[in-house]
Design a protein around this motif. Structure first.
Motif, PDB file in Angstrom:
ATOM      1  N   MET A   1       0.850  -1.190   0.000  1.00  0.00           N
ATOM      2  CA  MET A   1       0.000   0.000   0.000  1.00  0.00           C
ATOM      3  C   MET A   1       0.889   1.245   0.000  1.00  0.00           C
ATOM      4  O   MET A   1       1.777   1.357   0.832  1.00  0.00           O
ATOM      5  N   LEU A   2       0.683   2.123  -0.957  1.00  0.00           N
ATOM      6  CA  LEU A   2       1.507   3.333  -1.045  1.00  0.00           C
ATOM      7  C   LEU A   2       0.852   4.479  -0.271  1.00  0.00           C
ATOM      8  O   LEU A   2      -0.373   4.583  -0.245  1.00  0.00           O
ATOM      9  N   PHE A   3       1.671   5.332   0.320  1.00  0.00           N
ATOM     10  CA  PHE A   3       1.118   6.459   1.092  1.00  0.00           C
ATOM     11  C   PHE A   3       0.192   7.353   0.261  1.00  0.00           C
ATOM     12  O   PHE A   3      -0.937   7.594   0.679  1.00  0.00           O
ATOM     13  N   PRO A   4       0.663   7.877  -0.899  1.00  0.00           N
ATOM     14  CA  PRO A   4      -0.212   8.860  -1.571  1.00  0.00           C
ATOM     15  C   PRO A   4      -1.294   8.206  -2.434  1.00  0.00           C
ATOM     16  O   PRO A   4      -1.405   8.474  -3.612  1.00  0.00           O
ATOM     17  N   THR A   5      -2.084   7.300  -1.854  1.00  0.00           N
ATOM     18  CA  THR A   5      -3.162   6.654  -2.610  1.00  0.00           C
ATOM     19  C   THR A   5      -4.464   6.716  -1.822  1.00  0.00           C
ATOM     20  O   THR A   5      -4.462   6.886  -0.595  1.00  0.00           O
ATOM     21  N   THR A   6      -5.570   6.530  -2.541  1.00  0.00           N
ATOM     22  CA  THR A   6      -6.886   6.535  -1.888  1.00  0.00           C
ATOM     23  C   THR A   6      -6.979   5.361  -0.921  1.00  0.00           C
ATOM     24  O   THR A   6      -7.552   5.500   0.171  1.00  0.00           O
ATOM     25  N   ALA A   7      -6.422   4.215  -1.323  1.00  0.00           N
ATOM     26  CA  ALA A   7      -6.493   3.025  -0.461  1.00  0.00           C
ATOM     27  C   ALA A   7      -5.860   3.325   0.898  1.00  0.00           C
ATOM     28  O   ALA A   7      -6.426   2.987   1.945  1.00  0.00           O
ATOM     29  N   PHE A   8      -4.695   4.005   0.895  1.00  0.00           N
ATOM     30  CA  PHE A   8      -4.048   4.317   2.169  1.00  0.00           C
ATOM     31  C   PHE A   8      -4.869   5.344   2.957  1.00  0.00           C
ATOM     32  O   PHE A   8      -4.978   5.235   4.179  1.00  0.00           O
ATOM     33  N   ALA A   9      -5.444   6.318   2.256  1.00  0.00           N
ATOM     34  CA  ALA A   9      -6.253   7.344   2.937  1.00  0.00           C
ATOM     35  C   ALA A   9      -7.423   6.678   3.676  1.00  0.00           C
ATOM     36  O   ALA A   9      -7.695   7.001   4.840  1.00  0.00           O
ATOM     37  N   VAL A  10      -8.090   5.734   3.022  1.00  0.00           N
ATOM     38  CA  VAL A  10      -9.230   5.032   3.639  1.00  0.00           C
ATOM     39  C   VAL A  10      -8.717   4.177   4.805  1.00  0.00           C
ATOM     40  O   VAL A  10      -9.280   4.202   5.908  1.00  0.00           O
ATOM     41  N   PHE A  11      -7.633   3.448   4.556  1.00  0.00           N
ATOM     42  CA  PHE A  11      -7.040   2.589   5.585  1.00  0.00           C
ATOM     43  C   PHE A  11      -6.692   3.413   6.828  1.00  0.00           C
ATOM     44  O   PHE A  11      -7.040   3.047   7.955  1.00  0.00           O
ATOM     45  N   PHE A  12      -6.027   4.547   6.615  1.00  0.00           N
ATOM     46  CA  PHE A  12      -5.586   5.344   7.765  1.00  0.00           C
ATOM     47  C   PHE A  12      -6.777   5.925   8.530  1.00  0.00           C
ATOM     48  O   PHE A  12      -6.753   5.979   9.761  1.00  0.00           O
ATOM     49  N   PHE A  13      -7.819   6.323   7.800  1.00  0.00           N
ATOM     50  CA  PHE A  13      -9.005   6.875   8.463  1.00  0.00           C
ATOM     51  C   PHE A  13      -9.608   5.825   9.415  1.00  0.00           C
ATOM     52  O   PHE A  13      -9.923   6.128  10.568  1.00  0.00           O
ATOM     53  N   VAL A  14      -9.724   4.605   8.926  1.00  0.00           N
ATOM     54  CA  VAL A  14     -10.300   3.519   9.746  1.00  0.00           C
ATOM     55  C   VAL A  14      -9.392   3.236  10.947  1.00  0.00           C
ATOM     56  O   VAL A  14      -9.866   3.127  12.088  1.00  0.00           O
ATOM     57  N   VAL A  15      -8.075   3.149  10.689  1.00  0.00           N
ATOM     58  CA  VAL A  15      -7.130   2.846  11.780  1.00  0.00           C
ATOM     59  C   VAL A  15      -7.163   3.954  12.836  1.00  0.00           C
ATOM     60  O   VAL A  15      -7.199   3.674  14.038  1.00  0.00           O
ATOM     61  N   PHE A  16      -7.183   5.207  12.380  1.00  0.00           N
ATOM     62  CA  PHE A  16      -7.204   6.344  13.309  1.00  0.00           C
ATOM     63  C   PHE A  16      -8.428   6.261  14.229  1.00  0.00           C
ATOM     64  O   PHE A  16      -8.307   6.418  15.445  1.00  0.00           O
ATOM     65  N   GLN A  17      -9.595   6.002  13.640  1.00  0.00           N
ATOM     66  CA  GLN A  17     -10.841   5.948  14.424  1.00  0.00           C
ATOM     67  C   GLN A  17     -10.784   4.827  15.466  1.00  0.00           C
ATOM     68  O   GLN A  17     -11.057   5.040  16.647  1.00  0.00           O
ATOM     69  N   ILE A  18     -10.442   3.616  15.007  1.00  0.00           N
ATOM     70  CA  ILE A  18     -10.495   2.456  15.918  1.00  0.00           C
ATOM     71  C   ILE A  18      -9.374   2.540  16.955  1.00  0.00           C
ATOM     72  O   ILE A  18      -9.590   2.229  18.132  1.00  0.00           O
ATOM     73  N   HIS A  19      -8.180   2.991  16.535  1.00  0.00           N
ATOM     74  CA  HIS A  19      -7.044   3.107  17.465  1.00  0.00           C
ATOM     75  C   HIS A  19      -7.410   3.991  18.663  1.00  0.00           C
ATOM     76  O   HIS A  19      -7.126   3.639  19.811  1.00  0.00           O
ATOM     77  N   TRP A  20      -8.048   5.116  18.401  1.00  0.00           N
ATOM     78  CA  TRP A  20      -8.398   6.015  19.512  1.00  0.00           C
ATOM     79  C   TRP A  20      -9.665   5.559  20.225  1.00  0.00           C
ATOM     80  O   TRP A  20      -9.803   5.781  21.432  1.00  0.00           O
ATOM     81  N   ALA A  21     -10.576   4.890  19.499  1.00  0.00           N
ATOM     82  CA  ALA A  21     -11.793   4.382  20.160  1.00  0.00           C
ATOM     83  C   ALA A  21     -11.439   3.298  21.173  1.00  0.00           C
ATOM     84  O   ALA A  21     -12.124   3.133  22.187  1.00  0.00           O
ATOM     85  N   LEU A  22     -10.339   2.554  20.908  1.00  0.00           N
ATOM     86  CA  LEU A  22      -9.939   1.454  21.798  1.00  0.00           C
ATOM     87  C   LEU A  22      -8.967   1.915  22.897  1.00  0.00           C
ATOM     88  O   LEU A  22      -8.331   1.087  23.534  1.00  0.00           O
TER      89      LEU A  22
END
Lengths: 499, 83
Positions: A1-22
């Motif tokens: 997965m490359l940083f400047p891609t939509t796939a990474f943007a979606v991945f990071f958004f999900v990780v950010f939410q769950i990481h802080w929710a937990l």
């Protein structure tokens, strides 16, 4: 997965939410973070994600065993045996994937060819048969992305536990998170266990402030450097010049080399910036990896500013244990040469990387001797007058540019053609030229991005940090849109992925 | 500690809100371009998935005129740089 891609943007958004929710459930949070990192790596290859996890488990088990032996006051040779096992495991893993092809195809077979020719037809037939057996097998070996980075992290952990500089991680989960943490997994920075393992054990709390402004600044700067500057310089200047050096005149080749120097800085420092920024948003801090390297006045200074995490790794785990500069000038030269030859090999399995490392090692030894003769080798030596410092900067930039020809050339033929073309005033194909106002401007812009390294703009950064979150977020989204509009379609992989 | 070394942060709640807003604004401004990029992906389930996601967003944002700043930048500076 490359940083400047939509796939990474979606991945990071999900990780950010769950990481802080937990945040209130540390064990689940650690397990989630590891799963996210393995998913990030598995996006490229699930097989190698499994290997990464296995490497983490084996290294942690070795570290725990070494620590237990040290606590039980076991003899040094017993502990050393475990250390040798750990080092052999990591170097074996790296060596198999990275150097097997080089050893057979670039070293062993070329060495055997003249010998077999002298020995006669039977020996030649044996060699041909051996090559026919080995080459298809070599073609199946795929280099796992980022193996050089995570192997060096694992090695530093095993060595530091053996030297009792760090304690083993409290659990395998903490160590696996340290080794596989997705922001720095595939292209660094090579973060030491002493820095990241305690953060993984403790996990950032909800009450701790997040350095969002700094993170956003680093991510946007990284995206600009990669998608606008590095990609442009690669496709318009560096790639064509290195692909067909014989077509270009000397000044065009020179601009191509400058472009590559700026491209590799923008590409690699961009990855580090984005890695540091994304980690900051998750509450983790990494050390800086670049500090305006082309502003260095000596080559030694350059290595204190370029890929700092690798150069400090080589210093602490190779150069200093070899004896460093403590045993006379001759021994220091040998140590420098060994360190940089291995540093060159770390970048890739090719003779040109070895030549690149040898050049840096020899130059550093000569520079050391010269600075000593001039009495400027002391740490507290007064700074050189500004014209001398400026000349030093220009000189070192060109020394590094010369070494990049070897680094980027890949093959001896390309390097020779580049050096030959540099001395030719007229192009073989008259209409082929790289010089234009836009080319020079892009090289200059890329060069100037070094002013953003370190804390050179800390006053402006402080002011932006005081902005309300909504203003910062809106401004960042607008700047991101501008960056994406300036960049070409599609994204090229980062240069350091191949290492 | 040197003043420049002091970390400057914001509370998690504000940072969380900022990240969500950043994604929303970035999506609004870039949905049309994102959809065009997805159209040139190679055929398969991945392309179908991304098109299904980006299509409605691109239509809504284009109807509201949010795609204009990116289109303007691409038409002017982007084209000059990449052609």
């Amino acid at each position: 997965m490359l940083f400047p891609t939509t796939a990474f943007a979606v991945f990071f958004f999900v990780v950010f939410q769950i990481h802080w929710a937990l945040a209130g459930v540390p064990r689940a949070r650690k397990a989630f973070l590891l799963a996210a990192s393995l998913f990030f790596y598995g996006f490229w290859s699930w097989k190698f994600a499994g290997m990464l996890l296995a490497s983490a488990l084996i290294n942690h088990a070795l570290a725990v065993r070494m620590d237990a032996l040290a606590r039980a006051a076991a003899p040094q040779r017993v502990r050393r045996r475990w250390l040798v096992g750990g080092v052999a495991f990591n170097l074996g893993l790296l060596g198999f994937f990275k150097y097997t092809g080089f050893i057979f195809a670039d070293a062993l077979f070329p060495l055997l060819r003249p010998i077999c020719l002298r020995l006669g037809p039977a020996a030649v037939a044996w060699l041909v048969g051996a090559q026919e057996d080995v080459y298809p097998w070599l073609a199946k070996i795929v280099l796992p992305v980022g193996i050089s980075f995570f192997t060096f992290q694992a090695l530093s952990y095993v060595l530091d536990v053996h030297r009792r500089r760090v304690a083993p991680a409290r659990s395998w989960l903490d160590f696996a998170n340290y080794l596989a943490f997705f922001p720095q997994l595939v292209a660094g920075p090579i973060v030491r266990a002493a820095e990241l393992v305690p953060q993984m054990e403790r996990m950032p709390g909800r009450a701790e402030p997040i350095e969002a402004a700094r993170a956003v600044f680093l991510i946007l700067v990284g995206l600009f450097k990669k998608t606008v500057v590095a990609n442009w310089l690669a496709t318009r200047l560096a790639d064509p010049v290195f692909a067909w050096p014989e077509r270009f005149a000397g000044p065009d080749v020179l601009l191509g080399v400058y472009a590559y120097a700026v491209q590799i800085y923008c590409d690699f420092s961009a990855y580090s910036d984005i890695a540091i920024g994304t980690a900051l948003l998750l509450g983790f801090r990494f050390p800086a990896n670049f500090n305006a390297p082309y502003f260095a006045t000596t080559l030694q200074d350059f290595w204190r500013r370029w890929h700092i995490s690798l150069s400090s790794w080589l210093r602490d785990y190779l150069y200093v244990p070899l004896g460093g500069s403590r045993a006379g000038a001759a021994r220091t030269t040998v140590n420098l040469l060994i360190t940089f030859l291995l540093g060159g090999l770390w970048h890739g399995a090719a003779w040109t990387f070895l030549a690149w490392g040898a050049f840096h090692g020899i130059y550093l030894a000569l520079e050391r001797a010269m600075l000593k003769a001039l009495g400027r080798n002391k740490r507290n030596a007064p700074p050189a007058p500004w014209p001398v410092a400026l000349l030093g900067r220009i000189w070192i930039f060109h020394v590094v540019c010369f070494s990049w020809i070897w680094f980027r050339g890949g093959r001896l033929e390309t390097v020779t053609a580049m050096l030959h073309s540099l001395g030719r005033w007229r192009a073989a194909v008259p209409e082929v030229a790289t010089w234009s106002a836009l080319s020079v401007a892009m090289v200059a812009v890329g060069f100037a991005t070094q002013f953003l390294d370190g804390d050179r703009l800390w006053r402006a950064a402080r002011k932006v940090s005081a902005w309300p979150a909504w203003a910062l977020a809106t401004a960042a989204a607008i700047v991101l849109t501008g960056i994406l509009a300036l960049g070409p379609e599609g994204v090229a992989p980062f240069i350091y992925f191949q290492f | 500690m040197d003043e420049r070394e002091k970390p400057v942060g914001m509370p998690l709640k504000k940072a969380w809100g900022g990240v969500v807003l950043f994604y929303a604004v970035a999506l609004a401004l870039n949905a049309a371009a994102l959809h065009r990029n997805n159209e040139i992906l190679s055929y398969g389930p991945v392309r179908s998935f991304w098109l299904a996601v980006s299509g409605p967003a691109a239509k809504t944002c284009a109807a509201l005129g949010f795609d204009r700043p990116r289109a303007f930048w691409t038409r002017t500076a982007g084209k000059a740089l990449n052609e």
